[in-house]
Scaffold this motif. Structure first.
Motif, mmCIF file in Angstrom:
data_model
loop_
_atom_site.group_PDB
_atom_site.id
_atom_site.type_symbol
_atom_site.label_atom_id
_atom_site.label_comp_id
_atom_site.label_asym_id
_atom_site.label_seq_id
_atom_site.Cartn_x
_atom_site.Cartn_y
_atom_site.Cartn_z
ATOM 1 N N SER A 137 56.017 100.495 -26.576
ATOM 2 C CA SER A 137 54.949 101.682 -26.954
ATOM 3 C C SER A 137 54.721 102.535 -25.283
ATOM 4 C CB SER A 137 53.109 101.319 -27.161
ATOM 5 O OG SER A 137 53.021 101.534 -27.113
ATOM 6 N N ASP A 138 53.926 103.300 -25.295
ATOM 7 C CA ASP A 138 53.178 103.700 -23.973
ATOM 8 C C ASP A 138 52.672 102.555 -23.601
ATOM 9 O OD1 ASP A 138 51.656 104.604 -25.773
ATOM 10 O OD2 ASP A 138 51.515 106.603 -25.253
ATOM 11 N N VAL A 139 52.269 101.628 -23.823
ATOM 12 C CA VAL A 139 51.487 101.181 -22.985
ATOM 13 C C VAL A 139 51.718 99.430 -22.909
ATOM 14 C CG1 VAL A 139 49.455 101.311 -24.140
ATOM 15 C CG2 VAL A 139 49.559 99.664 -25.848
ATOM 16 N N ASP A 140 51.245 98.980 -21.968
ATOM 17 C CA ASP A 140 52.278 96.919 -21.527
ATOM 18 C C ASP A 140 51.871 96.495 -22.671
ATOM 19 O OD1 ASP A 140 52.861 98.664 -19.238
ATOM 20 O OD2 ASP A 140 51.154 98.129 -18.382
ATOM 21 N N GLY A 141 50.247 96.595 -23.166
ATOM 22 C CA GLY A 141 49.913 95.300 -24.522
ATOM 23 C C GLY A 141 48.360 95.986 -24.637
ATOM 24 N N LEU A 142 47.947 94.675 -25.025
ATOM 25 C CA LEU A 142 46.614 95.159 -25.418
ATOM 26 C C LEU A 142 45.398 94.738 -24.459
ATOM 27 C CD1 LEU A 142 44.643 95.172 -27.665
ATOM 28 C CD2 LEU A 142 44.242 92.582 -27.876
ATOM 29 N N TYR A 143 45.015 95.286 -23.720
ATOM 30 C CA TYR A 143 44.530 95.390 -22.906
ATOM 31 C C TYR A 143 42.770 95.054 -22.800
ATOM 32 C CZ TYR A 143 46.948 97.000 -19.184
ATOM 33 O OH TYR A 143 48.719 97.045 -18.450
ATOM 34 N N ASP A 144 41.595 94.195 -22.418
ATOM 35 C CA ASP A 144 40.606 93.760 -22.704
ATOM 36 C C ASP A 144 39.346 94.936 -22.665
ATOM 37 O OD1 ASP A 144 39.949 93.938 -19.898
ATOM 38 O OD2 ASP A 144 39.467 91.881 -19.642
ATOM 39 N N ASP A 145 39.673 96.153 -22.299
ATOM 40 C CA ASP A 145 39.168 97.478 -21.837
ATOM 41 C C ASP A 145 40.218 98.576 -21.955
ATOM 42 O OD1 ASP A 145 37.111 98.952 -21.403
ATOM 43 O OD2 ASP A 145 36.916 98.208 -19.462
ATOM 44 N N ASN A 146 39.877 99.559 -21.409
ATOM 45 C CA ASN A 146 41.001 100.986 -21.424
ATOM 46 C C ASN A 146 41.486 100.916 -20.255
ATOM 47 O OD1 ASN A 146 42.391 102.659 -21.685
ATOM 48 N ND2 ASN A 146 41.025 104.444 -22.479
ATOM 49 N N PRO A 147 42.807 100.487 -20.206
ATOM 50 C CA PRO A 147 42.553 100.678 -18.313
ATOM 51 C C PRO A 147 42.865 102.181 -18.241
ATOM 52 C CG PRO A 147 45.027 100.332 -19.573
ATOM 53 C CD PRO A 147 43.805 100.032 -21.173
ATOM 54 N N ALA A 148 42.976 103.471 -18.469
ATOM 55 C CA ALA A 148 43.358 104.080 -18.278
ATOM 56 C C ALA A 148 41.954 104.742 -17.652
ATOM 57 C CB ALA A 148 43.449 105.424 -19.303
ATOM 58 N N SER A 149 40.889 103.823 -17.976
ATOM 59 C CA SER A 149 39.755 103.825 -17.002
ATOM 60 C C SER A 149 38.311 102.992 -16.509
ATOM 61 C CB SER A 149 38.521 104.849 -18.274
ATOM 62 O OG SER A 149 38.421 103.515 -19.156
ATOM 63 N N ASN A 150 39.578 101.734 -16.533
ATOM 64 C CA ASN A 150 39.560 100.653 -16.010
ATOM 65 C C ASN A 150 40.180 100.316 -15.237
ATOM 66 O OD1 ASN A 150 37.676 98.697 -14.822
ATOM 67 N ND2 ASN A 150 37.341 97.337 -17.181
ATOM 68 N N PRO A 151 40.485 100.191 -13.657
ATOM 69 C CA PRO A 151 41.452 99.579 -13.541
ATOM 70 C C PRO A 151 41.665 98.283 -12.932
ATOM 71 C CG PRO A 151 40.079 100.821 -11.576
ATOM 72 C CD PRO A 151 39.338 101.106 -13.213
ATOM 73 N N ASP A 152 40.183 97.691 -13.375
ATOM 74 C CA ASP A 152 40.300 96.241 -13.722
ATOM 75 C C ASP A 152 40.618 95.685 -15.022
ATOM 76 O OD1 ASP A 152 39.688 96.254 -11.237
ATOM 77 O OD2 ASP A 152 37.824 96.346 -11.263
ATOM 78 N N ALA A 153 40.841 96.504 -16.261
ATOM 79 C CA ALA A 153 41.123 95.754 -17.358
ATOM 80 C C ALA A 153 42.604 94.645 -17.130
ATOM 81 C CB ALA A 153 40.869 97.235 -18.166
#
Length: 268
Positions: A178-194
């Motif tokens: 996918s165009d994402v690395d995997g499942l994050y606990d928050d949206n990495p596009a808006s939260n750099p600490d995701a």
């Protein structure tokens, strides 16, 4: 422990999305197709049984017509799929041929799964292709699939289709690039600490709450449909990985047990 089990995966379904094979709405990423062909051909030369579920027919069709905007009407999307599907398969065939790998095309609609005779025919076709060391390249038949009225012929997205295919042929592992690395606990596009989640053992409402919306204008699902696919895989006791498609060679590392992307599997 679960990552180590990936080394034993022999029958593998790999799914690539539209975003993974398009540079933008008007350009196919030829270098990416070549990388995908190299990785899968190498795995099959090593004796792995691989099936490729690919999106991209509508995106390729749009690029051929050089459309500035993605059409919203179903007949327009069906026409783009018809235009793009043959070109997409031609490209795959050319790239895989350069690595000595023969491919075969399979187009599905949902009713193939729902009726026992057609379901058995699908199983037979896929298993025979694998017996012959031929790579099945699978897509939904968007040119005739519909998603309106009471017609239940669409899978709706190729994430779900890839999990259904994996279950149908009893695959050990589904890898969704996918165009994402995997499942994050928050949206990495808006939260750099995701934080990227390494391992998920069950899909809960909290898991779904982490899922973002759609990706590009050509995406049908985003993370939500990937979680739906993970539920199918977990229900029948197989493993699934979501990983970045930026470098398809990461599949080699995944199968070496490296911690890449998000693993969905039961157990610790």
């Amino acid at each position: 422990m679960s990552r180590e089990l990936l080394k034993n995966a022999e029958r593998i379904v790999i799914k690539v999305g539209t975003n993974s094979i398009m540079k933008d709405s008007n350009q196919v990423n030829l270098r990416q197709l070549d990388r995908i062909a190299f990785v899968i051909s190498s795995l099959m030369q090593e004796g792995k049984e691989v099936l490729l579920v690919t999106s991209g027919a509508i995106g390729v069709g749009s690029s051929l017509l050089k459309l500035e905007e993605y059409p919203k009407e179903i007949p327009d999307q069906q026409a783009l799929s018809s235009i793009g599907q043959s070109t997409l398969m031609t490209l795959y065939s050319q790239f895989f041929s350069s690595y000595g790998q023969t491919v075969g095309q399979i187009l599905f609609t949902r009713d193939v799964i729902d009726f026992p005779v057609s379901y058995e025919n699908m199983q037979n076709a896929l298993n025979r292709l694998l017996d012959l060391k031929i790579l099945p390249i699978i897509n939904e038949n968007d040119a005739v699939s519909v998603d309106e009225m009471n017609h239940y012929t669409m899978f709706g997205d190729n994430d779900t289709l890839s999990a259904v295919v994996a279950k149908t042929i009893d695959a050990d592992l589904l890898i969704i690039l996918s165009d994402v690395d995997g499942l994050y606990d928050d949206n990495p596009a808006s939260n750099p600490d995701a934080r990227l989640i390494d391992h998920v053992t069950e899909i809960t409402q909290d898991t779904h709450d982490m899922a973002a919306g759609k990706g590009s204008e050509f995406s049908k699902g985003g993370m939500t449909t990937k979680l739906n696919a993970a539920e199918i895989m977990l229900d029948y006791g197989a493993q699934m990985i979501i990983a970045s498609s930026e470098n398809p060679s990461c599949i080699f590392d995944i199968l070496d047990g490296d911690s890449i992307g998000t693993l969905f599997s039961k157990g610790e």
